[in-house]
Design a protein around this motif. Structure first.
Motif, PDB file in Angstrom:
ATOM      1  N   GLU A  78       0.823  -1.226   0.000  1.00  0.00           N
ATOM      2  CA  GLU A  78       0.000   0.000   0.000  1.00  0.00           C
ATOM      3  C   GLU A  78       0.848   1.263   0.000  1.00  0.00           C
ATOM      4  OE1 GLU A  78      -2.578  -0.524   3.494  1.00  0.00           O
ATOM      5  OE2 GLU A  78      -2.355  -2.649   3.023  1.00  0.00           O
ATOM      6  N   LEU A  79       2.170   1.105  -0.114  1.00  0.00           N
ATOM      7  CA  LEU A  79       3.044   2.280  -0.128  1.00  0.00           C
ATOM      8  C   LEU A  79       2.774   3.101  -1.388  1.00  0.00           C
ATOM      9  CD1 LEU A  79       5.346   3.255   1.781  1.00  0.00           C
ATOM     10  CD2 LEU A  79       6.966   2.225   0.187  1.00  0.00           C
ATOM     11  N   GLY A  80       2.669   4.425  -1.194  1.00  0.00           N
ATOM     12  CA  GLY A  80       2.420   5.303  -2.342  1.00  0.00           C
ATOM     13  C   GLY A  80       3.191   6.594  -2.179  1.00  0.00           C
ATOM     14  N   LEU A  81       3.287   7.348  -3.253  1.00  0.00           N
ATOM     15  CA  LEU A  81       4.029   8.604  -3.238  1.00  0.00           C
ATOM     16  C   LEU A  81       3.287   9.621  -2.372  1.00  0.00           C
ATOM     17  CD1 LEU A  81       6.557   9.906  -4.638  1.00  0.00           C
ATOM     18  CD2 LEU A  81       4.956  10.817  -6.338  1.00  0.00           C
ATOM     19  N   ALA A  82       3.951  10.165  -1.348  1.00  0.00           N
ATOM     20  CA  ALA A  82       3.344  11.205  -0.505  1.00  0.00           C
ATOM     21  C   ALA A  82       3.554  12.574  -1.151  1.00  0.00           C
ATOM     22  CB  ALA A  82       3.957  11.174   0.892  1.00  0.00           C
ATOM     23  N   TRP A  83       4.782  12.854  -1.569  1.00  0.00           N
ATOM     24  CA  TRP A  83       5.092  14.068  -2.318  1.00  0.00           C
ATOM     25  C   TRP A  83       6.428  13.909  -3.007  1.00  0.00           C
ATOM     26  CZ3 TRP A  83       9.486  16.775  -0.616  1.00  0.00           C
ATOM     27  CH2 TRP A  83       9.889  16.566   0.710  1.00  0.00           C
ATOM     28  N   GLY A 522      15.274   2.181 -13.549  1.00  0.00           N
ATOM     29  CA  GLY A 522      14.333   3.268 -13.322  1.00  0.00           C
ATOM     30  C   GLY A 522      13.213   2.918 -12.369  1.00  0.00           C
ATOM     31  N   MET A 523      13.416   1.903 -11.542  1.00  0.00           N
ATOM     32  CA  MET A 523      12.402   1.518 -10.563  1.00  0.00           C
ATOM     33  C   MET A 523      12.924   1.760  -9.145  1.00  0.00           C
ATOM     34  SD  MET A 523      10.002   0.483 -12.546  1.00  0.00           S
ATOM     35  CE  MET A 523       8.814  -0.388 -11.515  1.00  0.00           C
ATOM     36  N   PHE A 524      11.989   1.980  -8.222  1.00  0.00           N
ATOM     37  CA  PHE A 524      12.308   2.017  -6.799  1.00  0.00           C
ATOM     38  C   PHE A 524      11.488   0.904  -6.159  1.00  0.00           C
ATOM     39  CE2 PHE A 524      11.676   3.788  -2.430  1.00  0.00           C
ATOM     40  CZ  PHE A 524      12.999   3.666  -2.046  1.00  0.00           C
ATOM     41  N   ALA A 525      12.134  -0.003  -5.424  1.00  0.00           N
ATOM     42  CA  ALA A 525      11.452  -1.239  -5.036  1.00  0.00           C
ATOM     43  C   ALA A 525      11.696  -1.597  -3.582  1.00  0.00           C
ATOM     44  CB  ALA A 525      11.911  -2.392  -5.937  1.00  0.00           C
ATOM     45  N   ALA A 526      10.770  -2.398  -3.041  1.00  0.00           N
ATOM     46  CA  ALA A 526      10.916  -2.970  -1.700  1.00  0.00           C
ATOM     47  C   ALA A 526      10.983  -4.481  -1.828  1.00  0.00           C
ATOM     48  CB  ALA A 526       9.732  -2.571  -0.823  1.00  0.00           C
ATOM     49  N   TYR A 527      11.872  -5.082  -1.027  1.00  0.00           N
ATOM     50  CA  TYR A 527      12.090  -6.526  -1.051  1.00  0.00           C
ATOM     51  C   TYR A 527      12.003  -7.076   0.365  1.00  0.00           C
ATOM     52  CZ  TYR A 527      14.297  -5.206  -5.489  1.00  0.00           C
ATOM     53  OH  TYR A 527      14.555  -4.679  -6.727  1.00  0.00           O
ATOM     54  N   SER A 528      11.719  -8.348   0.472  1.00  0.00           N
ATOM     55  CA  SER A 528      11.814  -9.017   1.763  1.00  0.00           C
ATOM     56  C   SER A 528      13.287  -9.115   2.162  1.00  0.00           C
ATOM     57  CB  SER A 528      11.211 -10.427   1.669  1.00  0.00           C
ATOM     58  OG  SER A 528      11.702 -11.194   2.757  1.00  0.00           O
ATOM     59  N   ALA A 529      13.586  -8.677   3.393  1.00  0.00           N
ATOM     60  CA  ALA A 529      14.975  -8.731   3.867  1.00  0.00           C
ATOM     61  C   ALA A 529      15.407 -10.161   4.154  1.00  0.00           C
ATOM     62  CB  ALA A 529      15.132  -7.876   5.130  1.00  0.00           C
ATOM     63  N   LYS A 530      14.437 -11.064   4.260  1.00  0.00           N
ATOM     64  CA  LYS A 530      14.760 -12.472   4.544  1.00  0.00           C
ATOM     65  C   LYS A 530      15.191 -13.237   3.315  1.00  0.00           C
ATOM     66  CE  LYS A 530      11.896 -13.602   8.531  1.00  0.00           C
ATOM     67  NZ  LYS A 530      10.826 -12.575   8.384  1.00  0.00           N
ATOM     68  N   ASP A 531      14.483 -12.986   2.192  1.00  0.00           N
ATOM     69  CA  ASP A 531      14.776 -13.821   1.019  1.00  0.00           C
ATOM     70  C   ASP A 531      14.855 -13.054  -0.294  1.00  0.00           C
ATOM     71  OD1 ASP A 531      12.130 -13.227   0.483  1.00  0.00           O
ATOM     72  OD2 ASP A 531      11.374 -15.158   1.162  1.00  0.00           O
ATOM     73  N   GLY A 532      14.697 -11.728  -0.255  1.00  0.00           N
ATOM     74  CA  GLY A 532      14.882 -10.945  -1.470  1.00  0.00           C
ATOM     75  C   GLY A 532      13.684 -10.920  -2.415  1.00  0.00           C
ATOM     76  N   ARG A 533      12.558 -11.501  -1.999  1.00  0.00           N
ATOM     77  CA  ARG A 533      11.356 -11.433  -2.852  1.00  0.00           C
ATOM     78  C   ARG A 533      10.939  -9.980  -3.061  1.00  0.00           C
ATOM     79  NH1 ARG A 533       6.767 -13.032  -0.112  1.00  0.00           N
ATOM     80  NH2 ARG A 533       8.203 -13.135   1.661  1.00  0.00           N
ATOM     81  N   GLU A 534      10.614  -9.603  -4.295  1.00  0.00           N
ATOM     82  CA  GLU A 534      10.139  -8.234  -4.533  1.00  0.00           C
ATOM     83  C   GLU A 534       8.697  -8.122  -4.055  1.00  0.00           C
ATOM     84  OE1 GLU A 534      11.150  -6.119  -8.248  1.00  0.00           O
ATOM     85  OE2 GLU A 534       9.054  -5.464  -8.301  1.00  0.00           O
ATOM     86  N   LEU A 535       8.425  -7.091  -3.222  1.00  0.00           N
ATOM     87  CA  LEU A 535       7.104  -6.944  -2.613  1.00  0.00           C
ATOM     88  C   LEU A 535       6.351  -5.734  -3.154  1.00  0.00           C
ATOM     89  CD1 LEU A 535       8.225  -7.634   1.068  1.00  0.00           C
ATOM     90  CD2 LEU A 535       7.128  -9.245  -0.506  1.00  0.00           C
ATOM     91  N   TRP A 536       7.085  -4.783  -3.713  1.00  0.00           N
ATOM     92  CA  TRP A 536       6.458  -3.529  -4.164  1.00  0.00           C
ATOM     93  C   TRP A 536       7.431  -2.825  -5.074  1.00  0.00           C
ATOM     94  CZ3 TRP A 536       8.529   1.384  -3.190  1.00  0.00           C
ATOM     95  CH2 TRP A 536       7.697   2.482  -3.474  1.00  0.00           C
TER      96      TRP A 536
END
Ligand code: CA
Length: 708
Positions: A78-83, A522-536
Motif C-alpha cells: 500500500e506504499l504510495g508517493l506522498a510528495w 528506473g524503478m524504486f522497489a521494496a524486497y523481503s529482507a529475509k529472502d529478497g522477494r520483490e514486494l512492491w
C-alpha cells in the motif's frame, strides 16, 4: 512538532545532533559524549527511535538499518508517493538525506543543498556554493555530492571545488567556509563529512588525476583546522610521523611528484567506545604501479582501512587489502561496524566489500584479519592468504610488470563502488549492491603525466571497445549487477536479487523486514529482507543510484530517496552505460508513505535517435591521433569509444559537421560554465580537429552497425 516526548525533551533549546549508537546499547550510558551546544548531549538521544536520520549512514556504525516498523512486509503493497520535489540539477544524485525534527536536508549535484518540510514537502531554503563550472574537469565521476553532516544547529558539506561549508540549519545561510585543499591541484570533494564530538571530518578525491590523499578534522563551531592525517608519505625527509616513515619504506621512485593518491573520498565510520575513526583509503596516482612506484612495494596506505584516534588524529592501525594496488582497487567503499559472535566468541568487527571483490571482516579494535571471501567472480586473485588476508594474485593480472594488457574481473568500477550497503542485525545479513563488470588494463608505453585530466598510466584508446558487434555483445553479456545478501559469519552468499546491469542504487534495511533500493532500470522497489522477494515497486522514471532513508513525521513512517541517474558508470562506459535498458536523468526527491496518493507528471518519451554523421574526413593518421587524444582527455566524460551516456553523445553532435563551431567549444571553451572547458592550453587547434575526425569515424562505424 515532535511526537516523541523523550526526544522532545532532549531536543529542547538549540537542537543538537546526537548520533544514535546502537553498537552496544548497554554501553551507551558509560560512553562520555560531547555536548553539542546548549547542553544537549548525544547521550540524551541514545534511545533513538528512528524518527530522525542524523548522519550519512544513520548511525556512527553506518549500518543503515532503521528500527522503524510501521511499514512491513505485510503492508508495503500500500506504499504510495506522498510528495516529490524536482531538482534543478540534471546530473547524478548520490546523496543520502538527513532528517532532523520533521525537516529533510540534502545535497544535490554541483554541491547545492536544499531543505524541505517532511510532511508538506514545502521548500524551506536552498543553498548554492556557486562551484565554478570548469571544476567539472577535475572530477573523475560526475559533479555529485553524497551528503551532509549535522552538529549543534549547523549542517556541513563539502563542495566539488574543495571547500567545507557550515550552514545554519534553520536558514541555509553560510556560517563559515574553509578551503580544505590546494585548489591549484585536481582535488574535489564528493563525500559526506562526519560530525564527531564537536569536530567535522572531511576527505577528498582526485587520485585519478594526481593528488596526495588525506582527511582533516575541523572545529564544528569555528572551522579551525584541528588535525590532518595523510594517507601516503611525502618525499623522503619530509615524513616526521612514525606511521609515514614506515610507509615511506614501501614506496620506490619519485611517487610524491604525482601525489601518490590514496584519497579518502567516501567511507568513514566511528566507534565512540574506542574513539576510533575508520577511513577507507583509495587507489594510487597513477594506477599503473610501474610508473607510480617502479620496482613495486606495498605502497602503504593505498587500498587500506586505517583507524585513527579521533581526538588527536594519530594513527592507530591499518589493514591493507590490495598491496601494490594497480587496478584502481580502492578501499573507500562503505564500512559497517557491528558486534557479532564468530567461532563462539563475541567480536567487534568492521566489514567492507571493496572494489577488489573480497568481503572483509576485520577486528576493529586492532585491525586483525578475521576473514575475507570473494563475493563476486574474480580473476585477478581467487583467494586471500587465510592468515594474513593478503591476496594471492594471478601473475597475469600485473599488467604493470608484464607490460601486456589484462582484462580484469572486477574492473576499475569495482565489484562494489560507493553505493551504500545495509546490515540487518536481526537476519545478520549484509546487503551488497554488487556489480559484475570487467575492465581492460592496457599499460601505456612511455607514459608521462599530463597537466589536466586522467593520469592513470593506462591507454584507454587502446582498450576502447571495438566497433564489432560480437565483441560488444560478449562484453554486455558479461556485465550485470545484483544485491548480494552476504552472511559475514558463515562467510558466504545466502541469496541474491539479480539485475540486467550494474550501477544500481544504495540500500536501506528496516525492522519492518524490508529492503529498499532504486535501480538502473528506473524503478524504486521494496524486497523481503529475509529472502529478497520483490514486494512492491514504483516507476521512478529515472535511474536511481543514491541510497534511501526512512523517518517518522506526524504519525507516519516515510521512505525517501533522491532519484537521478548519474555517476561514473553512465558517463564513461560507452556501450555498457545503458546495459539495464534506456535510462535518463530526472532529478527528484521522492517521498513515500502508506496510502500516499501523489502522482508524478508523465515522463517524456525516450527519444530514439538515429545516427546521421557527416561523411568521413581526415586520414588514417589524423583519426588515430584523434583516437589517442580522445582517450586521454574525453573518454571519462563523453564515454568509451565516443559513445555518450549522461553527457552529450558526440556521435550525434551537430558540431561534427562544422569545424569552426567544434573549435569554439573544444578549443575556445564557450561552454565553460557547463563544465566543458576550453582545451587551448593543452591541445593545438590541429590536434582538436583530429578528435573531430575520430568522432566522425566512430559515428559512421556505429551507423553501419545500426543498419546491418
Ligand atoms: Ca579511483
Amino acid at each position: 512538532m515532535l511526537r516523541n516526548r523523550k526526544l522532545n525533551l532532549a531536543l529542547a533549546g538549540s537542537v543538537a545532533l546526537a548520533l544514535a549508537l546502537p553498537l552496544a546499547a548497554c554501553s551507551v550510558k558509560d560512553t562520555p559524549v560531547a555536548s553539542a551546544s546548549g547542553g544537549v548531549t548525544a547521550q540524551s538521544l541514545m534511545a533513538a527511535d528512528g524518527a530522525n536520520w542524523l548522519s550519512y549512514g544513520r548511525t556512527y556504525d553506518e549500518q543503515r538499518f532503521s528500527p522503524l516498523n510501521q511499514i512491513t512486509d505485510g503492508n508495503v503493497g500500500e506504499l504510495g508517493l506522498a510528495w516529490y520535489a524536482d531538482m534543478d540539477t540534471a546530473r547524478g544524485q548520490e546523496a543520502t538525506p538527513l532528517v532532523i525534527d520533521g525537516k529533510i536536508y540534502f545535497s544535490t549535484a554541483w554541491s547545492k543543498a536544499k531543505a524541505y518540510d517532511a510532511l508538506s514537502g514545502k521548500l524551506l531554503w536552498e543553498y548554492d556554493p556557486k562551484v565554478p563550472g570548469e571544476t567539472a574537469v577535475k572530477a573523475c565521476c560526475d559533479v555529485v555530492n553524497r551528503g551532509m553532516a549535522a552538529w549543534g544547529a549547523k549542517l556541513y558539506m563539502g563542495t566539488l571545488d574543495g571547500r567545507l561549508v557550515a550552514l545554519d540549519r534553520a536558514t541555509g545561510k553560510e556560517v563559515w567556509s574553509v578551503v580544505t585543499v590546494d585548489q591549484t591541484k585536481p582535488y574535489t570533494i564528493t563525500g559526506a563529512p562526519r560530525a564527531i564530538n564537536g569536530m567535522i571530518m572531511i576527505g577528498n578525491g582526485g587520485a585519478e588525476m594526481g593528488v596526495r590523499g588525506y582527511v582533516t578534522a575541523y572545529d564544528a563551531q569555528t572551522g579551525k583546522q584541528l588535525w590532518r592525517f595523510y594517507t601516503v608519505p611525502d618525499k623522503p625527509g619530509n615524513n616526521d610521523e612514525e606511521y609515514l616513515k614506515k610507509a615511506e619504506a614501501t614506496w620506490k621512485g619519485e611517487w610524491w611528484k604525482l601525489g601518490g593518491g590514496g584519497t579518502v573520498w567516501d567511507a568513514m565510520a566511528y566507534d565512540p567506545e574506542l574513539d576510533l575513526l575508520y577511513i577507507g583509503v583509495g587507489n594510487g596516482s597513477p594506477w599503473n604501479q610501474a610508473y607510480r612506484s617502479p620496482g613495486g612495494g606495498d605502497n602503504l596506505y593505498l587500498s587500506s582501512i586505517v583507524a585513527i584516534h579521533a581526538k588527536t588524529g594519530e594513527y592507530a592501525w591499518h589493514f591493507q587489502q590490495t598491496p601494490g594496488e594497480t587496478w584502481d582497487f580502492t578501499a573507500t567503499q562503505h564500512i559497517i561496524l557491528a558486534d557479532m559472535e564468530i567461532d563462539g566468541k563475541p567480536r567487534k568487527v568492521l566489514m567492507q566489500a571493496p572494489k577488489n571483490g573480497f568481503f572483509y571482516v576485520i577486528d576493529r579494535t586492532n585491525g586483525q584479519f578475521i576473514s575475507g571471501n570473494a563475493y563476486a567472480p574474480l580473476n585477478w586473485a581467487k583467494v586471500l592468504d587465510p592468515v594474513s588476508g593478503r591476496p594471492i594474485e594471478n601473475p597475469e593480472a600485473r599488467y604493470d610488470l608484464t607490460g601486456k594488457p589484462f582484462i580484469s574481473m572486477p574492473g576499475a568500477a569495482g565489484a562494489h563502488s560507493w553505493h551504500p550497503m545495509a546490515y540487518d542485525p536481526t537476519n545478520r545479513l549484509v546487503y551488497i549492491p554488487a556489480q559484475f563488470a570487467a575492465y581492460p588494463y592496457f599499460p601505456s608505453k612511455d607514459w608521462k603525466p599530463q597537466a589536466v585530466g586522467f593520469n592513470t598510466g593506462i591507454d584507454s584508446a587502446a582498450g576502447a571497445m571495438p566497433a564489432i558487434k560480437a565483441a560488444r555483445d560478449a562484453a554486455k553479456a558479461a556485465t550485470t549487477g545484483a544485491v548480494v545478501a552476504w552472511d559475514p559469519v558463515a562467510k558466504k552468499e545466502r541469496w541474491r536479487i539479480s539485475f540486467p546491469g550494474p550501477w544500481n542504487g544504495g540500500m536501506l534495511a528496516t525492522a519492518g523486514g524490508l529492503l529498499f533500493q532504486g535501480n538502473a532500470k528506473g524503478m524504486f522497489a521494496a524486497y523481503s529482507a529475509k529472502d529478497g522477494r520483490e514486494l512492491w515497486s514504483f516507476p521512478a522514471q529515472t535511474g536511481v543510484v543514491a541510497a534511501p532513508i526512512t523517518f517518522k513525521a506526524g504519525n507516519d513512517q516515510y521512505v525517501a530517496v533522491l532519484a537521478g541517474w548519474g555517476g561514473v558508470w553512465p558517463l564513461a562506459t560507452g556501450v555498457l552505460a545503458d546495459k539495464s535498458g534506456p535510462v535518463r536523468n530526472i532529478s527528484r526527491l521522492l517521498v513515500f508513505k502508506i496510502g500516499g496518493a501523489a502522482k508524478l507528471p508523465s515522463a517524456p518519451p525516450f527519444e530514439e535517435k538515429r545516427l546521421d554523421p557527416p561523411a568521413l574526413v581526415g586520414t588514417p593518421a589524423t583519426v588515430a591521433m584523434g583516437n589517442n587524444l580522445y582517450g586521454q582527455y574525453c573518454t571519462v566524460c563523453h564515454g568509451d569509444a565516443a559513445v555518450g551516456g549522461l553527457l552529450p553523445d558526440l556521435r550525434h553532435s551537430p558540431l561534427n559537421a562544422d569545424p569552426e563551431a567544434w573549435q569554439s567549444v573544444v578549443h575556445d571553451g564557450i561552454l565553460n560554465a557547463n563544465g566543458m572547458i576550453g582545451w587551448s592550453k593543452y591541445m593545438t587547434k590541429d590536434q582538436i580537429e583530429t578528435i573531430r575526425h575520430y568522432v566522425i569515424k566512430r559515428a559512421n562505424e556505429d551507423k553501419a552497425l545500426e543498419t546491418r
